[in-house]
Every structure is written in structure tokens, then in C-alpha cells.
Design a protein around this motif. Structure first.
Motif, PDB file in Angstrom:
ATOM      1  N   LEU A 179       0.834  -1.206   0.000  1.00  0.00           N
ATOM      2  CA  LEU A 179       0.000   0.000   0.000  1.00  0.00           C
ATOM      3  C   LEU A 179       0.869   1.256   0.000  1.00  0.00           C
ATOM      4  CD1 LEU A 179      -2.769  -1.025   2.564  1.00  0.00           C
ATOM      5  CD2 LEU A 179      -2.971  -0.930   0.079  1.00  0.00           C
ATOM      6  N   MET A 180       1.877   1.259   0.874  1.00  0.00           N
ATOM      7  CA  MET A 180       2.753   2.417   0.948  1.00  0.00           C
ATOM      8  C   MET A 180       3.525   2.594  -0.367  1.00  0.00           C
ATOM      9  SD  MET A 180       5.769   3.288   3.695  1.00  0.00           S
ATOM     10  CE  MET A 180       4.701   3.812   5.036  1.00  0.00           C
ATOM     11  N   ALA A 181       4.014   1.499  -0.916  1.00  0.00           N
ATOM     12  CA  ALA A 181       4.787   1.564  -2.160  1.00  0.00           C
ATOM     13  C   ALA A 181       3.937   2.043  -3.330  1.00  0.00           C
ATOM     14  CB  ALA A 181       5.385   0.196  -2.467  1.00  0.00           C
ATOM     15  N   ASP A 182       2.622   1.785  -3.249  1.00  0.00           N
ATOM     16  CA  ASP A 182       1.719   2.195  -4.325  1.00  0.00           C
ATOM     17  C   ASP A 182       1.121   3.574  -4.077  1.00  0.00           C
ATOM     18  OD1 ASP A 182      -0.103   2.102  -6.559  1.00  0.00           O
ATOM     19  OD2 ASP A 182      -0.051  -0.076  -6.406  1.00  0.00           O
ATOM     20  N   GLY A 183       1.612   4.255  -3.036  1.00  0.00           N
ATOM     21  CA  GLY A 183       1.217   5.644  -2.816  1.00  0.00           C
ATOM     22  C   GLY A 183       0.045   5.883  -1.884  1.00  0.00           C
ATOM     23  N   MET A 184      -0.413   4.836  -1.190  1.00  0.00           N
ATOM     24  CA  MET A 184      -1.492   5.045  -0.233  1.00  0.00           C
ATOM     25  C   MET A 184      -0.938   5.812   0.965  1.00  0.00           C
ATOM     26  SD  MET A 184      -4.042   3.673  -1.750  1.00  0.00           S
ATOM     27  CE  MET A 184      -3.214   4.116  -3.271  1.00  0.00           C
ATOM     28  N   LYS A 185      -1.750   6.690   1.530  1.00  0.00           N
ATOM     29  CA  LYS A 185      -1.289   7.562   2.610  1.00  0.00           C
ATOM     30  C   LYS A 185      -1.294   6.814   3.946  1.00  0.00           C
ATOM     31  CE  LYS A 185      -1.984  11.952   4.899  1.00  0.00           C
ATOM     32  NZ  LYS A 185      -2.864  13.077   5.118  1.00  0.00           N
ATOM     33  N   TYR A 186      -0.093   6.616   4.506  1.00  0.00           N
ATOM     34  CA  TYR A 186       0.081   6.007   5.825  1.00  0.00           C
ATOM     35  C   TYR A 186      -0.318   7.027   6.884  1.00  0.00           C
ATOM     36  CZ  TYR A 186       2.498   4.497  10.026  1.00  0.00           C
ATOM     37  OH  TYR A 186       2.805   4.161  11.328  1.00  0.00           O
ATOM     38  N   ILE A 187      -1.086   6.567   7.892  1.00  0.00           N
ATOM     39  CA  ILE A 187      -1.514   7.471   8.961  1.00  0.00           C
ATOM     40  C   ILE A 187      -0.782   7.178  10.266  1.00  0.00           C
ATOM     41  CG2 ILE A 187      -3.463   8.247  10.360  1.00  0.00           C
ATOM     42  CD1 ILE A 187      -5.282   7.580   7.987  1.00  0.00           C
ATOM     43  N   ARG A 188      -0.852   5.904  10.686  1.00  0.00           N
ATOM     44  CA  ARG A 188      -0.252   5.563  11.985  1.00  0.00           C
ATOM     45  C   ARG A 188      -0.216   4.041  12.142  1.00  0.00           C
ATOM     46  NH1 ARG A 188      -5.492   6.827  12.821  1.00  0.00           N
ATOM     47  NH2 ARG A 188      -6.734   5.277  13.929  1.00  0.00           N
ATOM     48  N   VAL A 189       0.402   3.620  13.232  1.00  0.00           N
ATOM     49  CA  VAL A 189       0.348   2.217  13.626  1.00  0.00           C
ATOM     50  C   VAL A 189      -0.278   2.177  15.012  1.00  0.00           C
ATOM     51  CG1 VAL A 189       2.673   2.147  14.608  1.00  0.00           C
ATOM     52  CG2 VAL A 189       1.652   0.063  13.748  1.00  0.00           C
ATOM     53  N   ASP A 190      -1.195   1.240  15.211  1.00  0.00           N
ATOM     54  CA  ASP A 190      -1.883   1.077  16.490  1.00  0.00           C
ATOM     55  C   ASP A 190      -1.592  -0.310  17.036  1.00  0.00           C
ATOM     56  OD1 ASP A 190      -3.202   3.559  16.376  1.00  0.00           O
ATOM     57  OD2 ASP A 190      -4.956   2.710  15.370  1.00  0.00           O
ATOM     58  N   LYS A 191      -1.806  -0.475  18.326  1.00  0.00           N
ATOM     59  CA  LYS A 191      -1.761  -1.816  18.908  1.00  0.00           C
ATOM     60  C   LYS A 191      -3.091  -2.491  18.620  1.00  0.00           C
ATOM     61  CE  LYS A 191       1.663  -0.873  22.304  1.00  0.00           C
ATOM     62  NZ  LYS A 191       2.403  -1.521  23.307  1.00  0.00           N
ATOM     63  N   ASP A 192      -3.030  -3.779  18.332  1.00  0.00           N
ATOM     64  CA  ASP A 192      -4.230  -4.564  18.071  1.00  0.00           C
ATOM     65  C   ASP A 192      -5.038  -4.667  19.364  1.00  0.00           C
ATOM     66  OD1 ASP A 192      -6.149  -6.410  17.318  1.00  0.00           O
ATOM     67  OD2 ASP A 192      -4.726  -7.960  16.728  1.00  0.00           O
ATOM     68  N   ALA A 193      -6.321  -4.363  19.300  1.00  0.00           N
ATOM     69  CA  ALA A 193      -7.183  -4.392  20.481  1.00  0.00           C
ATOM     70  C   ALA A 193      -7.296  -5.812  21.053  1.00  0.00           C
ATOM     71  CB  ALA A 193      -8.566  -3.855  20.135  1.00  0.00           C
ATOM     72  N   GLU A 194      -7.263  -6.820  20.184  1.00  0.00           N
ATOM     73  CA  GLU A 194      -7.403  -8.212  20.633  1.00  0.00           C
ATOM     74  C   GLU A 194      -6.093  -8.795  21.154  1.00  0.00           C
ATOM     75  OE1 GLU A 194      -8.945 -10.276  17.264  1.00  0.00           O
ATOM     76  OE2 GLU A 194     -10.734  -9.022  17.176  1.00  0.00           O
TER      77      GLU A 194
END
Length: 78
Positions: free
Chosen positions: A15-30
Motif C-alpha cells: 500500500l505504501m509503495a503504491d502511494g497510499m497515505k500512511y496514517i499511523r500504527v496502532d496496537k491490536d485491540a485483541e
């Protein structure tokens, strides 16, 4: 703003390589030991997922590797 999340590092890199805008990384709730990559939603994401599944998604290998290094750096700095 709509968001798209994935736990898959390979997909996040694509996604990043194809130009999608990265927002953040979160911890998985589960499972707080796992991380979730969050991108701005785009209709292009479905195309990228389909192309990856079919083995037809093409990006520069050096750009892909650079994006993967950036995401791994983000992970290790969490």
C-alpha cells in the motif's frame, strides 16, 4: 476521514509503495503484542489487494524495500 487497517506487513508495504497515505500504527485491540497499520481509505486499496492475490501487483523492488524498511523502523520504535 475513512481509514483502512491491516495487520499484514506485506500488504502495508505494498500500500505504501503504491502511494497510499500512511496514517499511523496502532496496537491490536485483541492482542496488544500485535500492531495494526492504518492508512487513509482509498478505492485503490481493493485493486492492490486483488493484484497481490493474483500476483500481478507491480512496484519497483527498491521502492518496496524502502517502504518496508520505513515500516519496520516504525514497528521497532513502538
Amino acid at each position: 476521514m475513512e481509514e483502512f487497517s491491516t495487520k499484514d506487513l506485506g500488504l502495508a508495504t505494498a500500500l505504501m509503495a503504491d502511494g497510499m497515505k500512511y496514517i499511523r500504527v496502532d496496537k491490536d485491540a485483541e492482542n496488544p503484542k500485535r500492531l495494526v497499520f492504518v492508512f487513509e481509505f482509498s478505492s485503490e486499496i481493493a485493486r492492490i489487494q486483488t493484484e497481490r492475490a493474483n500476483g500481478t501487483h507491480v512496484v519497483s523492488s527498491t521502492h518496496y524495500e524502502d517502504c518496508q524498511r520505513r515500516l519496520k523502523s516504525i514497528i521497532h520504535n513502538q
